[in-house]
Design an enzyme around this catalytic site. Structure first.
Site, mmCIF file in Angstrom:
data_model
loop_
_atom_site.group_PDB
_atom_site.id
_atom_site.type_symbol
_atom_site.label_atom_id
_atom_site.label_comp_id
_atom_site.label_asym_id
_atom_site.label_seq_id
_atom_site.Cartn_x
_atom_site.Cartn_y
_atom_site.Cartn_z
ATOM 1 N N HIS A 1 0.870 -1.197 0.000
ATOM 2 C CA HIS A 1 0.000 0.000 0.000
ATOM 3 C C HIS A 1 0.900 1.239 0.000
ATOM 4 C CE1 HIS A 1 -3.482 2.433 0.575
ATOM 5 N NE2 HIS A 1 -3.768 2.190 1.822
ATOM 6 N N HIS B 1 -2.192 -2.284 -9.839
ATOM 7 C CA HIS B 1 -3.143 -1.638 -8.934
ATOM 8 C C HIS B 1 -4.416 -2.481 -8.860
ATOM 9 C CE1 HIS B 1 -5.764 1.410 -7.154
ATOM 10 N NE2 HIS B 1 -4.644 1.989 -6.767
ATOM 11 N N ASP C 1 2.858 5.398 -6.838
ATOM 12 C CA ASP C 1 4.111 5.329 -6.059
ATOM 13 C C ASP C 1 5.352 5.222 -6.912
ATOM 14 O OD1 ASP C 1 2.064 3.482 -3.967
ATOM 15 O OD2 ASP C 1 3.072 5.317 -3.332
HETATM 16 C C1 SDX Z 1 -1.411 2.046 -3.475
HETATM 17 O O1 SDX Z 1 -6.205 0.685 -3.329
HETATM 18 C C2 SDX Z 1 -5.692 1.867 -3.592
HETATM 19 O O2 SDX Z 1 -6.350 2.742 -4.111
HETATM 20 C C3 SDX Z 1 -4.213 2.023 -3.184
HETATM 21 C C4 SDX Z 1 -3.560 3.334 -3.588
HETATM 22 C C5 SDX Z 1 -4.185 4.517 -2.867
HETATM 23 O O3 SDX Z 1 -4.093 5.624 -3.390
HETATM 24 O O4 SDX Z 1 -4.645 4.319 -1.698
HETATM 25 O O5 SDX Z 1 -3.675 3.516 -4.989
HETATM 26 C C6 SDX Z 1 -2.073 3.349 -3.189
HETATM 27 O O6 SDX Z 1 -1.399 1.206 -2.616
HETATM 28 C C7 SDX Z 1 -0.826 1.801 -4.832
HETATM 29 C C8 SDX Z 1 -0.246 0.354 -5.002
HETATM 30 C C9 SDX Z 1 1.156 0.352 -4.377
HETATM 31 N N1 SDX Z 1 1.658 -1.053 -4.293
HETATM 32 C C10 SDX Z 1 2.611 -1.500 -5.134
HETATM 33 O O7 SDX Z 1 3.109 -0.848 -6.050
HETATM 34 C C11 SDX Z 1 3.083 -2.919 -4.842
HETATM 35 C C12 SDX Z 1 3.255 -3.681 -6.160
HETATM 36 N N2 SDX Z 1 1.922 -3.925 -6.705
HETATM 37 C C13 SDX Z 1 1.309 -5.210 -6.428
HETATM 38 O O8 SDX Z 1 1.672 -5.800 -5.221
HETATM 39 C C14 SDX Z 1 -0.168 -5.287 -6.800
HETATM 40 O O9 SDX Z 1 -0.270 -4.815 -8.076
HETATM 41 C C15 SDX Z 1 -1.178 -4.604 -5.919
HETATM 42 C C16 SDX Z 1 -1.060 -5.000 -4.495
HETATM 43 C C17 SDX Z 1 -1.048 -3.125 -6.029
HETATM 44 C C18 SDX Z 1 -2.569 -5.016 -6.430
HETATM 45 O O10 SDX Z 1 -2.678 -6.363 -6.200
HETATM 46 P P1 SDX Z 1 -3.995 -7.176 -6.633
HETATM 47 O O11 SDX Z 1 -5.059 -6.289 -7.157
HETATM 48 O O12 SDX Z 1 -4.324 -8.082 -5.510
HETATM 49 O O13 SDX Z 1 -3.480 -7.933 -7.909
HETATM 50 P P2 SDX Z 1 -2.995 -9.419 -7.890
HETATM 51 O O14 SDX Z 1 -2.019 -9.615 -6.780
HETATM 52 O O15 SDX Z 1 -4.208 -10.283 -7.969
HETATM 53 O O16 SDX Z 1 -2.165 -9.507 -9.272
HETATM 54 C C19 SDX Z 1 -2.786 -9.937 -10.471
HETATM 55 C C20 SDX Z 1 -1.651 -10.557 -11.274
HETATM 56 C C21 SDX Z 1 -0.906 -11.660 -10.508
HETATM 57 O O17 SDX Z 1 -0.339 -12.537 -11.473
HETATM 58 P P3 SDX Z 1 -1.158 -13.937 -11.781
HETATM 59 O O18 SDX Z 1 -1.389 -14.597 -10.431
HETATM 60 O O19 SDX Z 1 -2.430 -13.509 -12.477
HETATM 61 O O20 SDX Z 1 -0.205 -14.692 -12.688
HETATM 62 O O21 SDX Z 1 -0.666 -9.559 -11.570
HETATM 63 C C22 SDX Z 1 0.570 -9.908 -10.941
HETATM 64 C C23 SDX Z 1 0.248 -10.910 -9.865
HETATM 65 O O22 SDX Z 1 1.357 -11.749 -9.608
HETATM 66 N N3 SDX Z 1 1.128 -8.664 -10.391
HETATM 67 C C24 SDX Z 1 2.410 -8.314 -10.479
HETATM 68 C C25 SDX Z 1 2.498 -7.058 -9.874
HETATM 69 N N4 SDX Z 1 1.288 -6.694 -9.429
HETATM 70 C C26 SDX Z 1 0.445 -7.686 -9.747
HETATM 71 N N5 SDX Z 1 3.475 -8.952 -11.006
HETATM 72 C C27 SDX Z 1 4.666 -8.296 -10.922
HETATM 73 N N6 SDX Z 1 4.833 -7.075 -10.360
HETATM 74 C C28 SDX Z 1 3.769 -6.430 -9.824
HETATM 75 N N7 SDX Z 1 3.927 -5.237 -9.264
#
Ligand code: SDX
Length: 432
Positions: A266, A308, A365
């Site tokens: 987050h 996201h 971010d």
């Molecule tokens: C914020 O909710 C909000 O609005 C949050 C926010 C706000 O203003 O409050 O926008 C602020 O938290 C922004 C996000 C910051 N976090 C990161 O940058 C961390 C990296 N991102 C990921 O961990 C992920 O994308 C999330 C946590 C942001 C979202 O996760 P989800 O929606 O649960 O997505 P998921 O884990 O189901 O991923 C779907 C697929 C998966 O692959 P498969 O299982 O389908 O093969 O996408 C892949 C994931 O492995 N994936 C990534 C990835 N993010 C998702 N693979 C590599 N790198 C990534 N960053």
């Protein structure tokens, strides 16, 4: 609520579920009577398809990359407003008039100091204490130094004393925690400076090295705080609403939200992005190594700053932050190799089918840390900056929940039990 319904058939019985219409965006199946009518609950781990409330504060469309605060496009607000104007908008529902803004600015000045006894608290945190644990602790403690008034007793009306105190004092706590950590004398807030200028002044002014306020950095900080100001029902905002639903006052509810934001998935992502970029730099720009690690299903590593829960296109905030990055670095004639690495990484990720297929783009971010670095803000304070921005959003949601028709309803999700149904007790002597 419209008369339109959805039909649900379970074990041959059909039930009508009311439809809850939105003014824009997804409508919802109203399942508040589901258990009573069908004996079933719903299951939605991570709440990916579940609305926790109706809200009038922020609208976002993850497919189209739309973000609006109280109906205004966030790009317009970032371009034309100061952060405290947008805070006023989120809190009251309207942009302030010139008189209202002047009054709000006076409040920020009036409430900028923290009780001198609170300053001693900083001396008792361990030297390596995280700025986020300090912030969460100190904000929660504000409740003991400044007893909160109920929303309807507060004389200020639109912006309550309680709210104005929190917005101004949290900024001071953040700056003082940095000064204490650096072992520098505190720089007390000045009455002649704006919200953002005062923060930079409190952070970096020193008796032997007076701080020169750079307009391009003040403008960039206003933009960053505006872009972080709210984001509907994200993890930390949902935390504030859930904690507040138990009748918890504003300051401790916000303290809980700060702890939720701390997570690397987050608000902790902006600091994690910098560590990732530094690692790629130290590793001789070996981009492919990190991209392949992130794509490896057996490896939990992720390219932080990408992806996201809601945006399945470019995060509109990242677009503005990326542009601001270039403005700040070119105006201050700073050449930061990490920006070049970030741009190259974005380019390579954008051309990679794994990321394309999963709609993984830079989020809020990904570029923000580069601007904070240009300001001189240390990486371990990046999430504190996110909290300063998100504060008016958290407060607005806490107020909306408390003033809403569901204000007396405590948040309490259900579960699907998957454990052992029942078994007889075994006395200690008979356990093997
Ligand atoms: C914020 O909710 C909000 O609005 C949050 C926010 C706000 O203003 O409050 O926008 C602020 O938290 C922004 C996000 C910051 N976090 C990161 O940058 C961390 C990296 N991102 C990921 O961990 C992920 O994308 C999330 C946590 C942001 C979202 O996760 P989800 O929606 O649960 O997505 P998921 O884990 O189901 O991923 C779907 C697929 C998966 O692959 P498969 O299982 O389908 O093969 O996408 C892949 C994931 O492995 N994936 C990534 C990835 N993010 C998702 N693979 C590599 N790198 C990534 N960053």
């Amino acid at each position: 609520m419209t008369k339109q319904t959805a039909q649900l058939t379970i074990d041959g019985n059909t039930f009508a579920l009311p439809i809850c219409e939105s003014t824009t965006g997804e409508k919802a199946l109203d399942i508040r009577g589901l258990l009573r009518d069908t004996g079933c609950i719903t299951l939605d781990s991570g709440y990916m398809n579940t609305g926790s409330c109706q809200s009038q504060i922020t609208y976002l469309d993850g497919e189209k990359g739309i973000l609006r605060y109280r109906g205004y496009e966030v790009a317009d607000l970032a371009e034309h407003c100061q952060f405290i104007e947008v805070a006023y908008l989120l809190l009251t529902g309207e942009l302030p008039t010139a008189i209202e803004l002047a009054q709000f600015k006076n409040d920020m000045t009036k409430f900028a100091l923290i009780h001198e006894d609170m300053i001693h608290f900083f001396d008792h945190f361990p030297p390596k204490a995280s700025p986020m644990s300090i912030l969460s602790t100190m904000v929660g403690t504000l409740h003991d130094f400044y007893p909160e008034m109920d929303l309807d007793e507060d004389p200020y009306g639109g912006i309550t004393t309680t709210t104005a105190r929190l917005l101004s004092k949290t900024r001071t706590i953040a700056a003082f925690s940095y000064k204490k950590n650096m072992g520098h004398p505190l720089a007390y807030p000045r009455p002649d400076l704006s919200y953002c200028s005062n923060f930079l002044y409190m952070m970096f002014d020193r008796p032997n090295l007076p701080y020169t306020i750079e307009p391009v950095l003040v403008s960039a900080l206003n933009k960053l705080l505006i872009l972080h100001a709210d984001h509907e029902q994200n993890c930390s905002t949902s935390t504030v609403r859930l904690v507040g639903s138990a009748g918890v006052r504003l300051y401790p509810s916000i303290s809980a939200g700060i702890s939720a934001l701390w997570g690397p998935l987050h608000g902790g992502a902006s600091a994690a992005v910098m560590r990732m970029l530094e690692k790629i730099y130290a590793d001789g720009m070996n981009y492919d190594k990190y991209i392949e690690m992130a794509k490896d299903p057996g490896n939990p590593y992720r390219l932080t700053g990408f992806g996201h829960r809601v945006y399945k296109t470019y995060d509109p905030r990242a677009t503005i932050i990326k542009k601001t990055c270039h403005e700040v670095l070119s105006t201050l004639k700073i050449s930061d190799p990490l920006l070049d690495i970030a741009l190259e990484l974005e380019e390579r990720v954008g051309n990679d089918e794994y990321f394309q297929k999963r709609n993984l783009y830079p989020n809020v971010d990904f570029y923000s840390g580069i601007i904070y670095r240009a300001m001189g803000i240390p990486t371990n304070m990046f999430t504190v900056m996110f909290a300063l921005g998100r504060l008016p959003g958290w407060i607005s949601h806490w107020q909306e929940m408390n003033l809403g028709k569901d204000s007396s309803r405590i948040g309490r999700p259900r579960q699907v039990y998957s454990g052992i149904p029942t078994r007889s007790f075994v006395p200690l002597g008979e356990r093997h």
